[in-house]
Design an enzyme around this catalytic site. Structure first.
Site, PDB file in Angstrom:
ATOM      1  N   GLY A 107      -6.049  -3.610  -1.223  1.00 48.39           N
ATOM      2  CA  GLY A 107      -5.654  -4.417  -0.077  1.00 48.39           C
ATOM      3  C   GLY A 107      -6.571  -4.131   1.085  1.00 48.39           C
ATOM      4  N   THR A 108      -6.154  -4.550   2.255  1.00 43.65           N
ATOM      5  CA  THR A 108      -6.981  -4.398   3.435  1.00 43.65           C
ATOM      6  C   THR A 108      -7.240  -2.929   3.723  1.00 43.65           C
ATOM      7  OG1 THR A 108      -5.759  -6.292   4.199  1.00 43.65           O
ATOM      8  CG2 THR A 108      -7.187  -5.232   5.802  1.00 43.65           C
ATOM      9  N   GLY A 156      -5.072  -2.661  -7.961  1.00 43.08           N
ATOM     10  CA  GLY A 156      -4.986  -3.540  -6.792  1.00 43.08           C
ATOM     11  C   GLY A 156      -5.705  -2.930  -5.625  1.00 43.08           C
ATOM     12  N   ASP A 216       4.791 -10.466   5.870  1.00 42.76           N
ATOM     13  CA  ASP A 216       3.627 -10.757   5.027  1.00 42.76           C
ATOM     14  C   ASP A 216       4.078 -11.195   3.635  1.00 42.76           C
ATOM     15  OD1 ASP A 216       0.974 -11.128   4.483  1.00 42.76           O
ATOM     16  OD2 ASP A 216       0.533  -9.022   4.093  1.00 42.76           O
TER      17      ASP A 216
HETATM   18  N1  LIG Z   1       4.141  -0.911  -7.496  1.00 39.14           N
HETATM   19  C1  LIG Z   1       3.076  -1.591  -7.885  1.00 39.14           C
HETATM   20  N2  LIG Z   1       2.848  -1.796  -9.194  1.00 39.14           N
HETATM   21  C2  LIG Z   1       1.782  -2.488  -9.606  1.00 39.14           C
HETATM   22  N3  LIG Z   1       0.877  -3.055  -8.778  1.00 39.14           N
HETATM   23  C3  LIG Z   1       1.035  -2.897  -7.462  1.00 39.14           C
HETATM   24  C4  LIG Z   1       2.143  -2.150  -6.946  1.00 39.14           C
HETATM   25  N4  LIG Z   1       2.054  -2.159  -5.594  1.00 39.14           N
HETATM   26  C5  LIG Z   1       0.950  -2.875  -5.294  1.00 39.14           C
HETATM   27  N5  LIG Z   1       0.331  -3.326  -6.407  1.00 39.14           N
HETATM   28  C6  LIG Z   1      -0.885  -4.140  -6.477  1.00 39.14           C
HETATM   29  O1  LIG Z   1      -1.786  -3.746  -5.478  1.00 39.14           O
HETATM   30  C7  LIG Z   1      -2.072  -4.819  -4.580  1.00 39.14           C
HETATM   31  C8  LIG Z   1      -2.250  -4.264  -3.183  1.00 39.14           C
HETATM   32  O2  LIG Z   1      -1.070  -3.565  -2.789  1.00 39.14           O
HETATM   33  P1  LIG Z   1      -0.436  -3.726  -1.347  1.00 39.14           P
HETATM   34  O3  LIG Z   1      -0.229  -5.194  -1.105  1.00 39.14           O
HETATM   35  O4  LIG Z   1       0.753  -2.883  -1.230  1.00 39.14           O
HETATM   36  O5  LIG Z   1      -1.619  -3.153  -0.452  1.00 39.14           O
HETATM   37  P2  LIG Z   1      -2.194  -3.659   0.950  1.00 39.14           P
HETATM   38  O6  LIG Z   1      -3.348  -2.794   1.285  1.00 39.14           O
HETATM   39  O7  LIG Z   1      -1.132  -3.683   1.954  1.00 39.14           O
HETATM   40  O8  LIG Z   1      -2.651  -5.110   0.512  1.00 39.14           O
HETATM   41  P3  LIG Z   1      -2.898  -6.437   1.370  1.00 39.14           P
HETATM   42  O9  LIG Z   1      -3.892  -6.116   2.410  1.00 39.14           O
HETATM   43  O10 LIG Z   1      -3.413  -7.422   0.338  1.00 39.14           O
HETATM   44  O11 LIG Z   1      -1.571  -6.862   1.874  1.00 39.14           O
HETATM   45  C9  LIG Z   1      -0.912  -5.783  -4.751  1.00 39.14           C
HETATM   46  O12 LIG Z   1      -1.281  -7.116  -4.492  1.00 39.14           O
HETATM   47  C10 LIG Z   1      -0.501  -5.584  -6.202  1.00 39.14           C
HETATM   48  O13 LIG Z   1      -1.229  -6.434  -7.052  1.00 39.14           O
END
Ligand SMILES: Nc1ncnc2c1ncn2[C@@H]1O[C@H](COP(=O)(O)OP(=O)(O)OP(=O)(O)O)[C@@H](O)[C@H]1O
Length: 582
Positions: free
Chosen positions: A139-140, A137, A254
């Protein structure tokens, strides 16, 4: 002057006069340490912050610098003994001896300074005690990897967050996420299981249980259609997790499919607390309204309200409920104004009473003078095929006025959950192949590549037949068609994401710490930030089910730049003599 506030969701107690109010968010009894909590109390002339550090309270004045609240210490300690060491008010105020102990235990001092209390009871893990499997995954501001914990043999998820000690904003946000995660303890909330620091990569890794799916990935999967029992099962878990967050004084801010993680036993856990904040529903508290991914953003946030509460999470939960039943996102707006228009078309235009009730910052006073035609509420008409229980819950969750939205606790007691067919057990949910939002992105990218290849192939085959009509062979045309449909279904804008308030620019690091397929141990010396090109993704816009990603015209921009936010906050602050916390 009224304000839009959801119903109380936190157990908070207030003491002191109007200008010297302190906030106490009750500690989680299972939490071994007292996590520091910062709550801003808005007074007529300024804002003050009361920080709790263990049993100590420190009041600090706030200065706004670069649009963010930084704190300047002022001594005020009324009850209890005096503090033993002078805390750093910008951070979570760990006493100096605690920092010393943690540094001696191997924690970096900067981490101990920003969130020392949250480290209590933990020893730092080293990056080389994990073996990378794949990236799962992004994210931002983070990348998430599936890794094997070599100490336990368990498969876990590591969320890599780059840190920079010279960037106090980043440090603040990182600390807030960690502090909040350690405050929460519920089966439907992702648990932070540890922290790994890597000096070589200037990154902090958050260790979580590995979750096989996210709800966005499941909804986007063409083969999956949920039954009402299954929807009830997911919604029950989502609302139970939200109930816990709200009772602990945490707003998630969120809620969307990609942040609802599901394990192979069907257990749903709310993840990504990067935008979450502590709040106290019994008090007036101003917060940024630039939160929540656009498609799931409550109308009061779009109107510019900065005093809000649990209602923002419940609006998002309402969007998820309808999405699970309808099989697709229900209001995929392109811009803030488009989002509002979609909300009005489905939920009706706000009434005069609504506008009278809400308090808008002076910079947003124009919001309600919108030129849109008046729309009637059509929710029950549009979703007439939903069961009466589902419709009635949806109706209250998607109430325009947040005061009319149900709390998570009330929603859990609604007919939807008490009438047949009852929610199935998580373990009764079907076992799905791994599906994540990222898989949907990969699939869209694969289809694009296939379509381009098919197009090239078709052109090559057409070449000898000069003068022949330039028609695309049907199957290939279909491939192209499908790819276009996939793209247009979801291509919108990164602007719909709400992370502008989290880490200023979405980081441009399209590289990995280590190569895909690398199965050796993570040697810290190999973990380099921006260590080389990584072509896992195309940089072209992708479709996703959780919110727009692709850029749109600048004039349509919905997410203000850091400068815009700073300017807006300064203006609001000047106009009102009040400060807004993020
Ligand atoms: N514990 C986990 N197990 C498996 N996949 C995960 C887990 N945590 C996060 N992910 C995957 O990673 C992606 C991004 O994680 P997360 O949303 O925590 O990061 P972010 O940088 O805050 O993302 P965003 O900007 O999209 O909100 C999630 O959409 C999910 O698909």
């Amino acid at each position: 002057m009224g304000c839009v506030l959801g119903r109380p969701g936190s157990a908070g107690s207030v003491s002191g006069s109007r200008h010297e109010v302190s906030t106490r968010i009750e500690s989680n009894p299972q939490e071994p340490n007292n996590v520091s909590v910062t709550i801003t109390e808005i007074t007529e002339s300024s804002s003050v912050v009361v920080e709790e550090v263990g049993n100590h309270e420190v009041i600090v004045d706030q200065e706004e610098e670069n649009g963010f609240v930084v704190t300047e210490a002022k001594d005020r300690k009324s009850k209890g003994e005096r503090k033993r060491s002078k805390p750093d008010p910008r951070q979570s105020n760990p006493p100096k001896n605690l920092i010393g102990e943690q540094v001696a235990a191997g924690w970096p001092s900067w981490l101990s300074e920003v969130c020392g209390e949250a480290l209590s009871g933990w020893l730092p893990r080293k990056a080389d005690s994990f073996e990378k499997i794949e990236m799962i995954g992004s994210g931002t501001y983070s990348y998430v990897y599936k890794v094997k914990d070599l100490l336990t043999g368990n498969i876990v998820a590591l969320k890599k967050v780059p840190w920079n000690v010279n960037d106090p904003e980043k440090m603040r946000f990182m600390a807030r996420e960690i502090l909040i995660l350690r405050r929460l303890d519920h089966p439907n909330v992702i648990k932070l299981e540890g922290l790994v620091t890597s000096r070589m990569s200037s990154s902090l890794y958050l260790v979580f249980r590995y979750m096989h799916h996210d709800l966005a990935g499941l909804v986007a999967s063409p083969d999956i259609k949920f039954t009402e029992q299954q929807v009830k099962c997911y919604m029950k878990q989502l609302l139970s997790g939200l109930e816990h967050c709200h009772n602990q004084g945490v707003l998630h801010r969120d809620i969307k499919g990609a942040n609802l993680l599901i394990d192979d036993g069907g257990v749903l856990k709310i993840g990504d607390f990067g935008l979450a904040t502590f709040f106290d529903a019994s008090k007036r508290q101003q917060m940024t309204n630039v939160v929540v991914t656009l498609w799931y953003r409550a109308p009061e946030l779009l109107h510019g309200v900065v005093e809000y509460s649990v209602g923002v999470d419940l609006w998002s939960a309402g969007c998820i409920l309808a999405e699970l039943l309808a099989g697709r996102p229900i209001m995929p707006g392109l811009t803030e104004s488009d989002q509002l228009q979609r909300i009005y078309k489905l939920c009706g235009s706000p009434s005069e009473e609504y506008w009278k009730k809400i308090t808008l910052p002076s910079t947003h006073k124009h919001s309600h003078q919108n030129p849109l035609p008046q729309f009637k509420r059509k929710l029950r008409e549009v979703y007439k095929d939903f069961s009466p229980g589902a419709l009635s819950l949806l109706d209250t969750l998607l109430a325009l006025d947040p005061a009319e939205r149900q709390t998570a606790t009330e929603a859990l007691m609604s007919d939807f959950f008490t009438t047949e067919p009852l929610a199935c057990q998580p373990s009764d949910l079907p076992k799905y192949p791994p599906t994540k939002e990222i898989d949907a992105q990969r699939e869209a990218s694969r289809k694009q590549r296939e379509a381009r290849k098919a197009q090239r192939e078709s052109r090559r085959r057409m070449r000898p037949r000069e003068g022949a009509p330039r028609a695309m062979p049907a199957p290939e045309a279909n491939v192209e068609n499908q790819s276009n449909i996939d793209r247009t279904r979801l291509i919108t804008s990164e602007n719909a994401r709400s992370k502008s308030e989290k880490f200023p620019p979405p980081h441009q690091d399209w590289s990995l710490d280590f190569q895909v397929g690398y199965s050796g141990r993570l040697d810290p010396s190999e973990i380099l930030y921006s260590s080389g090109p990584f072509t896992y993704y195309s940089k072209e816009p992708f479709q996703t089910w959780s919110g727009p990603l692709a850029p749109i015209e600048a004039s349509e921009s919905t997410t203000p730049t850091r400068n815009d936010i700073n300017k807006e906050r300064r203006m609001a602050s000047k106009a009102k003599g009040k400060r807004i916390v993020v």
